[in-house]
Write an enzyme that holds these catalytic residues in place. Structure first.
Site, PDB file in Angstrom:
ATOM      1  N   THR A  14      -0.522  -8.506  -5.478  1.00 60.25           N
ATOM      2  CA  THR A  14       0.642  -9.332  -5.137  1.00 60.25           C
ATOM      3  C   THR A  14       0.883 -10.443  -6.152  1.00 60.25           C
ATOM      4  OG1 THR A  14       0.392  -8.804  -2.808  1.00 60.25           O
ATOM      5  CG2 THR A  14       1.559 -10.827  -3.289  1.00 60.25           C
ATOM      6  N   TYR A  28       7.461  -6.216  -1.263  1.00 58.55           N
ATOM      7  CA  TYR A  28       7.837  -6.486  -2.669  1.00 58.55           C
ATOM      8  C   TYR A  28       7.289  -5.374  -3.569  1.00 58.55           C
ATOM      9  CZ  TYR A  28       3.398  -8.573  -1.386  1.00 58.55           C
ATOM     10  OH  TYR A  28       2.161  -8.768  -0.844  1.00 58.55           O
ATOM     11  N   THR A  94      -5.406  -8.532  -3.000  1.00 52.98           N
ATOM     12  CA  THR A  94      -6.360  -9.094  -2.038  1.00 52.98           C
ATOM     13  C   THR A  94      -6.926  -8.037  -1.075  1.00 52.98           C
ATOM     14  OG1 THR A  94      -4.536  -9.664  -0.555  1.00 52.98           O
ATOM     15  CG2 THR A  94      -5.285 -11.372  -2.089  1.00 52.98           C
ATOM     16  N   ASP A  95      -6.233  -6.904  -0.927  1.00 48.18           N
ATOM     17  CA  ASP A  95      -6.643  -5.927   0.096  1.00 48.18           C
ATOM     18  C   ASP A  95      -8.078  -5.431  -0.082  1.00 48.18           C
ATOM     19  OD1 ASP A  95      -4.124  -6.234   1.078  1.00 48.18           O
ATOM     20  OD2 ASP A  95      -3.484  -4.159   0.804  1.00 48.18           O
ATOM     21  N   LYS A 167     -11.458 -10.326   3.596  1.00 50.60           N
ATOM     22  CA  LYS A 167     -10.066 -10.658   3.917  1.00 50.60           C
ATOM     23  C   LYS A 167      -9.938 -10.569   5.432  1.00 50.60           C
ATOM     24  CE  LYS A 167      -5.257  -9.585   2.872  1.00 50.60           C
ATOM     25  NZ  LYS A 167      -4.281  -8.831   2.073  1.00 50.60           N
ATOM     26  N   GLU A 291     -34.694   4.987  19.556  1.00 55.61           N
ATOM     27  CA  GLU A 291     -34.253   6.332  19.148  1.00 55.61           C
ATOM     28  C   GLU A 291     -33.319   6.313  17.938  1.00 55.61           C
ATOM     29  OE1 GLU A 291     -32.956   5.787  23.198  1.00 55.61           O
ATOM     30  OE2 GLU A 291     -31.915   7.698  22.853  1.00 55.61           O
TER      31      GLU A 291
END
Ligand code: ASP
Length: 333
Positions: A14, A28, A94-95, A167, A291
């Protein structure tokens, strides 16, 4: 006084995106700008450092691949040998910033500062956050205090360590948090204030390394399966049928394995390495029921599922399927 020499590596996101108007905050496009455009939009950078721009990629970070991480690691490791270079800033979407940061944290072999930054608002937005984030990141990468701290993520005036940062909000500029440990520090104007640092292995103390001839296709395949109420085990069955080398189970609470998933795993002929992570977003995943331990499920500790995936993939690639060693790695890193 001579200014430090900082390389800014552009990968997209971005921070280099633009909208049709100052009010457009989503939807965008990434075409038209690259890292050089955002550097020239922040003249104050030149007062802090001598900047070299290196446009490496120009993509939305949800498209980043292991092959890109291998290229980034090799590029930075090579440039870091140059004594004239003081540090690095990587501009990134940023993702998946936290995943790129963690991969680099485990594989870079330098104590020079490496700081990832980006923005939540496109470059054309009213109150775009990119310019200040970039300025702060360059300030941090120029600082002696940032040496040997591992790979850092800096947005919105905060400094986070690559291992613990996530994030946490889809749209807010206050999106990066380190939910289990808190930020490492803050940047306020010219002041950099470190409060703490991670004790986990990183960069030079990490046992992982990347060489120029490593190929993404030679790395083990590790999948993430998200657990939820009303689970029927079909997703896990389909995943096992594709014979992955590893699976990270992103489970509820303190990583509780549903009975149906337990049965699917027990019945499966294919037995990949399995790590238990939690979908809660904070707190440690502990050893759990006897287990699950007998089934050799490895607790992911305070790492998120996406970071467990990276660590498991690197560990399987480096050491192969050695259960004791994998357990030790997840306790240590
Ligand atoms: N879609 C963007 C990305 O590349 C989001 C961002 O950069 O904030 O991750």
């Amino acid at each position: 006084m001579t200014k430090p020499h900082i390389v800014i590596i552009g990968t997209g996101g971005t921070i280099v995106s633009s909208g049709a108007s100052g009010a457009q905050m989503t939807g965008y496009s990434i075409q038209g700008l690259d890292v050089r455009s955002i550097i020239s939009a922040v003249p104050a950078l030149a007062e802090i450092a001598n900047i070299d721009a290196l446009p490496l990629l120009n993509i939305g970070s949800s498209n980043i691949k292991l092959s890109d991480w291998l290229k980034l690691t090799c590029t930075i490791n090579k440039l870091a040998e140059d004594p004239k270079i003081h540090g690095f800033v990587i501009t990134h979407g940023t993702d998946t910033m936290e995943e790129t940061a963690f991969f680099l944290n485990l594989t870079l072999k330098t104590e020079k500062p490496v700081v990832l930054t980006g923005s939540m608002r496109p470059a054309t937005a009213i109150s775009a956050d990119g310019p200040l984030n970039l300025l702060n990141a360059v300030r941090l990468a120029s600082s002696k205090q940032a040496w040997n701290k591992g790979v850092l993520v800096s947005l919105n005036g905060q400094i986070h360590g690559a291992r613990d940062v996530s994030k946490t909000n889809t749209v807010s500029v206050e999106t990066f948090c380190s939910p289990s440990s808190g930020p490492l520090g803050y940047i306020i104007g010219e002041e950099i204030d470190f409060l703490t640092q991670s004790v986990k292995p990183h960069t030079l103390s990490s046992k992982f390394h990347i060489s120029e001839n490593f190929k993404a296709e030679d790395f083990p395949r590790v999948e993430i399966i998200l657990s939820h109420a009303d689970e029927d085990g079909h997703q896990l069955e389909r995943c096992l049928a594709s014979k992955p080398d590893g699976i990270v189970l992103e489970l509820t609470g303190n990583s509780t394995v549903p009975a149906v998933a337990e049965k699917v795993l027990k019945d499966s002929e294919h037995q990949p390495a399995v790590v238990r992570a939690s979908r809660t977003g904070s707190g440690p995943v502990t050893k759990g029921k006897a287990e699950w331990q007998e089934m050799q499920m490895i607790p992911g500790g305070t790492l998120s599922a996406q970071k467990c995936r990276i660590l498991l993939q690197l560990a399987l690639h480096r050491f192969g399927r050695n259960q004791k060693l994998l357990e030790k790695i997840f306790q240590t890193y």
